[in-house]
Design a protein around this motif. Structure first.
Motif, PDB file in Angstrom:
ATOM      1  N   GLN A   1     -13.575   4.831 -16.348  1.00 43.59           N
ATOM      2  CA  GLN A   1     -13.244   3.487 -15.919  1.00 43.59           C
ATOM      3  C   GLN A   1     -12.244   3.517 -14.766  1.00 43.59           C
ATOM      4  N   ILE A   2     -11.254   4.399 -14.812  1.00 41.32           N
ATOM      5  CA  ILE A   2     -10.256   4.495 -13.746  1.00 41.32           C
ATOM      6  C   ILE A   2     -10.918   4.937 -12.447  1.00 41.32           C
ATOM      7  N   LYS A   3     -11.866   5.849 -12.507  1.00 37.61           N
ATOM      8  CA  LYS A   3     -12.543   6.308 -11.298  1.00 37.61           C
ATOM      9  C   LYS A   3     -13.504   5.253 -10.763  1.00 37.61           C
ATOM     10  N   SER A   4     -14.111   4.454 -11.641  1.00 32.28           N
ATOM     11  CA  SER A   4     -15.115   3.505 -11.175  1.00 32.28           C
ATOM     12  C   SER A   4     -14.490   2.304 -10.457  1.00 32.28           C
ATOM     13  N   ILE A   5     -13.298   1.889 -10.861  1.00 34.27           N
ATOM     14  CA  ILE A   5     -12.675   0.729 -10.220  1.00 34.27           C
ATOM     15  C   ILE A   5     -12.347   1.007  -8.760  1.00 34.27           C
ATOM     16  N   PRO A   6     -11.670   2.127  -8.436  1.00 37.33           N
ATOM     17  CA  PRO A   6     -11.441   2.385  -6.996  1.00 37.33           C
ATOM     18  C   PRO A   6     -12.737   2.541  -6.222  1.00 37.33           C
ATOM     19  N   SER A   7     -13.725   3.180  -6.821  1.00 32.17           N
ATOM     20  CA  SER A   7     -15.001   3.367  -6.147  1.00 32.17           C
ATOM     21  C   SER A   7     -15.668   2.023  -5.882  1.00 32.17           C
ATOM     22  N   TRP A   8     -15.622   1.134  -6.859  1.00 33.77           N
ATOM     23  CA  TRP A   8     -16.211  -0.186  -6.701  1.00 33.77           C
ATOM     24  C   TRP A   8     -15.478  -0.971  -5.623  1.00 33.77           C
ATOM     25  N   LEU A   9     -14.158  -0.955  -5.656  1.00 34.35           N
ATOM     26  CA  LEU A   9     -13.363  -1.653  -4.638  1.00 34.35           C
ATOM     27  C   LEU A   9     -13.608  -1.064  -3.250  1.00 34.35           C
ATOM     28  N   GLN A  10     -13.713   0.253  -3.185  1.00 33.94           N
ATOM     29  CA  GLN A  10     -13.965   0.902  -1.900  1.00 33.94           C
ATOM     30  C   GLN A  10     -15.300   0.440  -1.320  1.00 33.94           C
ATOM     31  N   ASN A  11     -16.349   0.465  -2.139  1.00 38.39           N
ATOM     32  CA  ASN A  11     -17.668   0.032  -1.659  1.00 38.39           C
ATOM     33  C   ASN A  11     -17.660  -1.434  -1.244  1.00 38.39           C
ATOM     34  N   ALA A  12     -16.999  -2.273  -2.040  1.00 43.17           N
ATOM     35  CA  ALA A  12     -16.918  -3.701  -1.701  1.00 43.17           C
ATOM     36  C   ALA A  12     -16.160  -3.902  -0.395  1.00 43.17           C
ATOM     37  N   LEU A  13     -15.071  -3.173  -0.217  1.00 49.95           N
ATOM     38  CA  LEU A  13     -14.261  -3.306   0.994  1.00 49.95           C
ATOM     39  C   LEU A  13     -15.023  -2.852   2.234  1.00 49.95           C
TER      40      LEU A  13
ATOM     41  N   THR B   1      -6.082   2.220  -6.780  1.00 52.97           N
ATOM     42  CA  THR B   1      -6.706   0.907  -6.574  1.00 52.97           C
ATOM     43  C   THR B   1      -5.838  -0.003  -5.717  1.00 52.97           C
ATOM     44  N   ASN B   2      -4.534   0.177  -5.755  1.00 50.25           N
ATOM     45  CA  ASN B   2      -3.642  -0.665  -4.950  1.00 50.25           C
ATOM     46  C   ASN B   2      -3.866  -0.458  -3.450  1.00 50.25           C
TER      47      ASN B   2
ATOM     48  N   LEU C   1      -5.679  -3.375   1.391  1.00 50.45           N
ATOM     49  CA  LEU C   1      -6.572  -3.554   2.540  1.00 50.45           C
ATOM     50  C   LEU C   1      -7.344  -4.872   2.441  1.00 50.45           C
ATOM     51  N   ILE C   2      -7.744  -5.237   1.224  1.00 49.10           N
ATOM     52  CA  ILE C   2      -8.425  -6.522   1.033  1.00 49.10           C
ATOM     53  C   ILE C   2      -7.479  -7.669   1.358  1.00 49.10           C
ATOM     54  N   VAL C   3      -6.240  -7.559   0.902  1.00 41.43           N
ATOM     55  CA  VAL C   3      -5.243  -8.594   1.196  1.00 41.43           C
ATOM     56  C   VAL C   3      -5.027  -8.708   2.708  1.00 41.43           C
ATOM     57  N   LEU C   4      -5.023  -7.588   3.407  1.00 42.12           N
ATOM     58  CA  LEU C   4      -4.877  -7.619   4.862  1.00 42.12           C
ATOM     59  C   LEU C   4      -6.024  -8.394   5.516  1.00 42.12           C
TER      60      LEU C   4
ATOM     61  N   LEU D   1     -11.246  -8.986  -5.786  1.00 41.28           N
ATOM     62  CA  LEU D   1     -10.154  -8.368  -6.552  1.00 41.28           C
ATOM     63  C   LEU D   1     -10.279  -8.627  -8.051  1.00 41.28           C
ATOM     64  N   LEU D   2     -11.174  -9.537  -8.421  1.00 31.73           N
ATOM     65  CA  LEU D   2     -11.390  -9.902  -9.826  1.00 31.73           C
ATOM     66  C   LEU D   2     -10.077 -10.269 -10.507  1.00 31.73           C
ATOM     67  N   ASN D   3      -9.296 -11.079  -9.809  1.00 31.71           N
ATOM     68  CA  ASN D   3      -7.973 -11.460 -10.288  1.00 31.71           C
ATOM     69  C   ASN D   3      -7.797 -12.954 -10.037  1.00 31.71           C
TER      70      ASN D   3
END
Length: 186
Positions: free
Chosen positions: A4-16, A76-77, A82-85, A122-124
């Protein structure tokens, strides 16, 4: 837990990376908009230059974000920042366009939807509603500044009604996205 920890950064990276590519299309469309406005003499030379400066700034920031997003990291931060930017850059573009297109009369208000939608990646809940709040603040600032600099271009009641309704729409969009996000998270 490790997967799960590896998939979240990977998912965010692909989305970004995908969001960055979409921004390149946005910038290309904005360039066509600038050229069309200039070719038909709808804008002043100074405004054309300001729009090109905005397009160049967007291109630089988007390229930097796209390049940095391609790097591998498990933090993930890093991707969230980068998304916030990009979100802040989009709010800046929308605010610039609203102000330069006659404040409350501007059709550029639709550009505020983009950062609100992107913040949903960001799912937040706080990120989505915070982006709606920032969009509201920036839109209010642009419209009121334009109104008071160019006082005879509208009525004060019209200004406040337009601000209230558009701001409501920002939060309706955020709430709608939150419903979709919540379904995705459950």
């Amino acid at each position: 837990m490790v997967n799960q920890i590896k998939s979240i950064p990977s998912w965010l990276q692909n989305a970004l990376i995908r969001i960055s590519k979409i921004h390149f299309w946005l910038i290309a469309g904005y360039a066509v908009y600038i050229i069309a406005s200039d070719a038909t003499a709808l804008t002043t030379r100074d405004l054309v230059w300001q729009r090109w400066a905005m397009a160049g700034t967007m291109l630089i920031i988007t390229t930097i974000v796209w390049f940095l997003a391609r790097g591998e990291t498990s933090n993930t931060n890093y991707y969230r920042l980068l998304i916030v930017l990009l979100v802040l850059t989009d709010i800046g573009l929308a605010t610039f366009n609203v102000y330069t297109e006659r404040g409350m009369a501007s059709r550029g208000v639709a550009l505020y939807a983009l950062p609100i939608i992107i913040s949903a990646v960001l799912l937040n809940r706080s990120a989505v509603f915070g982006t709606a709040a920032l969009s509201t603040a920036a839109y209010t600032l642009a419209c009121t500044r334009y109104f008071f600099v160019n006082f005879n271009e509208g009525y004060k009641a019209e200004l406040y009604i337009t601000l209230a309704f558009s701001s409501l729409l920002f939060f309706v969009l955020a709430a709608s996205l939150y419903v979709v996000m919540r379904e995705k998270l459950e």
